[in-house]
Design a protein around this motif. Structure first.
Motif, PDB file in Angstrom:
ATOM      1  N   ALA A   1      66.087  -2.763  62.734  1.00  0.00           N
ATOM      2  CA  ALA A   1      65.539  -1.481  63.192  1.00  0.00           C
ATOM      3  C   ALA A   1      64.328  -1.646  64.106  1.00  0.00           C
ATOM      4  O   ALA A   1      64.116  -0.850  65.017  1.00  0.00           O
ATOM      5  CB  ALA A   1      65.153  -0.623  61.989  1.00  0.00           C
ATOM      6  N   CYS A   2      63.525  -2.688  63.860  1.00  0.00           N
ATOM      7  CA  CYS A   2      62.307  -2.850  64.669  1.00  0.00           C
ATOM      8  C   CYS A   2      62.391  -3.987  65.679  1.00  0.00           C
ATOM      9  O   CYS A   2      61.448  -4.205  66.449  1.00  0.00           O
ATOM     10  CB  CYS A   2      61.092  -3.061  63.762  1.00  0.00           C
ATOM     11  N   GLY A   3      63.495  -4.732  65.674  1.00  0.00           N
ATOM     12  CA  GLY A   3      63.671  -5.787  66.673  1.00  0.00           C
ATOM     13  C   GLY A   3      62.915  -7.057  66.375  1.00  0.00           C
ATOM     14  O   GLY A   3      62.654  -7.850  67.286  1.00  0.00           O
ATOM     15  N   LEU A   4      62.562  -7.291  65.112  1.00  0.00           N
ATOM     16  CA  LEU A   4      61.901  -8.529  64.727  1.00  0.00           C
ATOM     17  C   LEU A   4      62.879  -9.404  63.947  1.00  0.00           C
ATOM     18  O   LEU A   4      63.885  -8.924  63.431  1.00  0.00           O
ATOM     19  CB  LEU A   4      60.677  -8.242  63.851  1.00  0.00           C
ATOM     20  N   SER A   5      62.571 -10.671  63.843  1.00  0.00           N
ATOM     21  CA  SER A   5      63.427 -11.564  63.063  1.00  0.00           C
ATOM     22  C   SER A   5      63.149 -11.378  61.584  1.00  0.00           C
ATOM     23  O   SER A   5      62.056 -10.962  61.181  1.00  0.00           O
ATOM     24  CB  SER A   5      63.167 -13.019  63.456  1.00  0.00           C
ATOM     25  N   LYS A   6      64.140 -11.691  60.754  1.00  0.00           N
ATOM     26  CA  LYS A   6      63.942 -11.613  59.311  1.00  0.00           C
ATOM     27  C   LYS A   6      62.854 -12.596  58.868  1.00  0.00           C
ATOM     28  O   LYS A   6      62.078 -12.303  57.963  1.00  0.00           O
ATOM     29  CB  LYS A   6      65.257 -11.902  58.577  1.00  0.00           C
ATOM     30  N   GLY A   7      62.819 -13.740  59.508  1.00  0.00           N
ATOM     31  CA  GLY A   7      61.807 -14.733  59.172  1.00  0.00           C
ATOM     32  C   GLY A   7      60.397 -14.210  59.384  1.00  0.00           C
ATOM     33  O   GLY A   7      59.501 -14.438  58.570  1.00  0.00           O
ATOM     34  N   MET A   8      60.190 -13.490  60.512  1.00  0.00           N
ATOM     35  CA  MET A   8      58.872 -12.932  60.786  1.00  0.00           C
ATOM     36  C   MET A   8      58.506 -11.876  59.751  1.00  0.00           C
ATOM     37  O   MET A   8      57.374 -11.813  59.264  1.00  0.00           O
ATOM     38  CB  MET A   8      58.831 -12.334  62.188  1.00  0.00           C
ATOM     39  N   LEU A   9      59.471 -11.032  59.394  1.00  0.00           N
ATOM     40  CA  LEU A   9      59.208  -9.995  58.402  1.00  0.00           C
ATOM     41  C   LEU A   9      58.885 -10.596  57.038  1.00  0.00           C
ATOM     42  O   LEU A   9      58.015 -10.090  56.321  1.00  0.00           O
ATOM     43  CB  LEU A   9      60.400  -9.039  58.296  1.00  0.00           C
ATOM     44  N   TYR A  10      59.596 -11.660  56.662  1.00  0.00           N
ATOM     45  CA  TYR A  10      59.284 -12.334  55.400  1.00  0.00           C
ATOM     46  C   TYR A  10      57.835 -12.834  55.415  1.00  0.00           C
ATOM     47  O   TYR A  10      57.116 -12.721  54.418  1.00  0.00           O
ATOM     48  CB  TYR A  10      60.236 -13.515  55.169  1.00  0.00           C
TER      49      TYR A  10
ATOM     50  N   SER B   1      50.544  -8.623  65.178  1.00  0.00           N
ATOM     51  CA  SER B   1      49.810  -8.094  66.315  1.00  0.00           C
ATOM     52  C   SER B   1      49.954  -6.585  66.368  1.00  0.00           C
ATOM     53  O   SER B   1      50.767  -5.982  65.660  1.00  0.00           O
ATOM     54  CB  SER B   1      50.344  -8.710  67.610  1.00  0.00           C
ATOM     55  N   LEU B   2      49.189  -5.956  67.243  1.00  0.00           N
ATOM     56  CA  LEU B   2      49.295  -4.511  67.431  1.00  0.00           C
ATOM     57  C   LEU B   2      50.693  -4.126  67.910  1.00  0.00           C
ATOM     58  O   LEU B   2      51.247  -3.107  67.492  1.00  0.00           O
ATOM     59  CB  LEU B   2      48.246  -4.038  68.434  1.00  0.00           C
ATOM     60  N   ALA B   3      51.255  -4.958  68.786  1.00  0.00           N
ATOM     61  CA  ALA B   3      52.602  -4.675  69.288  1.00  0.00           C
ATOM     62  C   ALA B   3      53.617  -4.700  68.150  1.00  0.00           C
ATOM     63  O   ALA B   3      54.516  -3.849  68.077  1.00  0.00           O
ATOM     64  CB  ALA B   3      52.986  -5.702  70.359  1.00  0.00           C
ATOM     65  N   THR B   4      53.474  -5.663  67.243  1.00  0.00           N
ATOM     66  CA  THR B   4      54.382  -5.754  66.101  1.00  0.00           C
ATOM     67  C   THR B   4      54.211  -4.560  65.163  1.00  0.00           C
ATOM     68  O   THR B   4      55.190  -3.988  64.679  1.00  0.00           O
ATOM     69  CB  THR B   4      54.137  -7.067  65.328  1.00  0.00           C
TER      70      THR B   4
ATOM     71  N   ARG C   1      55.965  -1.529  66.528  1.00  0.00           N
ATOM     72  CA  ARG C   1      57.414  -1.569  66.269  1.00  0.00           C
ATOM     73  C   ARG C   1      57.716  -1.145  64.834  1.00  0.00           C
ATOM     74  O   ARG C   1      58.628  -0.346  64.577  1.00  0.00           O
ATOM     75  CB  ARG C   1      57.951  -2.984  66.497  1.00  0.00           C
ATOM     76  N   LEU C   2      56.950  -1.686  63.890  1.00  0.00           N
ATOM     77  CA  LEU C   2      57.151  -1.342  62.487  1.00  0.00           C
ATOM     78  C   LEU C   2      56.852   0.134  62.236  1.00  0.00           C
ATOM     79  O   LEU C   2      57.545   0.806  61.464  1.00  0.00           O
ATOM     80  CB  LEU C   2      56.256  -2.212  61.604  1.00  0.00           C
TER      81      LEU C   2
ATOM     82  N   PRO D   1      52.491   6.339  60.770  1.00  0.00           N
ATOM     83  CA  PRO D   1      51.491   5.994  61.791  1.00  0.00           C
ATOM     84  C   PRO D   1      50.989   4.567  61.602  1.00  0.00           C
ATOM     85  O   PRO D   1      51.032   4.027  60.488  1.00  0.00           O
ATOM     86  CB  PRO D   1      50.372   7.011  61.549  1.00  0.00           C
ATOM     87  N   VAL D   2      50.533   3.952  62.683  1.00  0.00           N
ATOM     88  CA  VAL D   2      50.033   2.582  62.608  1.00  0.00           C
ATOM     89  C   VAL D   2      48.894   2.469  61.590  1.00  0.00           C
ATOM     90  O   VAL D   2      48.794   1.478  60.853  1.00  0.00           O
ATOM     91  CB  VAL D   2      49.550   2.106  63.999  1.00  0.00           C
TER      92      VAL D   2
END
Length: 234
Positions: free
Chosen positions: A72-81, A91-94, A97-98, A105-106
């Protein structure tokens, strides 16, 4: 035991992702000086832990797996773990996305951070080095943490002197009061027109408006704790 949160300065945290996008928790300010908070500081660790809890909370609220959120947010599962286990500071960009994927809200990712600042623990040797007048070879100034506003009324600093300079130390003035507690060495400390001999275990408390500062450095190395009372930030 009180249920306040705890910030431990000097603990080890993971590396942040996407540093070029402006990682959070990379720097902090303390008092009038502005030291950089390096990766691995307790501030970054506390921030990563709070974000980890919020990301997991919002994901479970949707009933999603890590894989679904990753898609849904375009990140890898590894990064989310890594994010959910506080092994990296996003980061703010990440976070943006979340935020979009989870429909929050952020700022929601930082809920609970203020509670993490109720107690600050600085392990031995983990104080943050700051640039101070006369800091340099043989003069080390380490800030021992500052509470979040409106409780930031103290500025604790550990001062270590290992060399004598030909020039005298400048005398300082500031609002509020100051406490000097001698830990090691022996020195004369100037306060107004008076000089006070300080040895390990001695404490000197004075009004900050009076000119003050180290005088003769008698026995090196010298180490003392300086605690200034200041006006809290509004």
């Amino acid at each position: 035991m009180s249920d306040v949160g705890l910030v431990s300065i000097g603990a080890v945290s993971g590396q942040s992702d996407d540093r070029a996008s402006g990682a959070l928790g990379g720097s902090a300010s303390s008092g009038s000086s502005v030291p950089a908070v390096s990766s691995g500081s307790g501030v970054e660790e506390a921030l990563g832990a709070v974000i980890a809890d919020r990301v997991r909370e919002f994901r479970l609220r949707h009933g999603w797996t890590v894989g679904i959120l990753a898609e849904a947010c375009g990140l890898s599962k590894g990064m989310l773990y890594k994010i959910e286990n506080a092994q990296t500071s996003p980061s703010l960009a990440t976070l943006a996305r979340l935020s979009e994927a989870l429909s929050v809200p952020v700022t929601a990712f930082f809920r609970g951070l203020s509670e993490e600042q109720d107690v600050i623990l600085v392990k031995a040797g983990a104080g943050l080095d700051i640039q101070h007048r006369r800091s340099g070879q043989g003069h080390r100034y380490q800030t021992l943490g500052t509470m979040r506003a409106p409780h930031d009324s103290l500025e604790p600093m550990l001062v270590t002197l290992t060399t004598r300079d030909a020039d005298a130390f400048p005398l300082y003035q500031h609002a509020g009061t100051e406490l000097i507690f001698m830990i090691a060495g022996k020195m004369e400390y100037c306060c107004g027109s008076a000089r006070y001999l300080l040895e390990p275990g001695d404490a000197l408390q004075f009004t900050g408006e009076v000119t003050h500062g180290p005088g003769e450095l008698i026995t090196l190395p010298i180490q003392f704790l300086a605690v200034k009372s200041v006006t809290p930030s509004s």
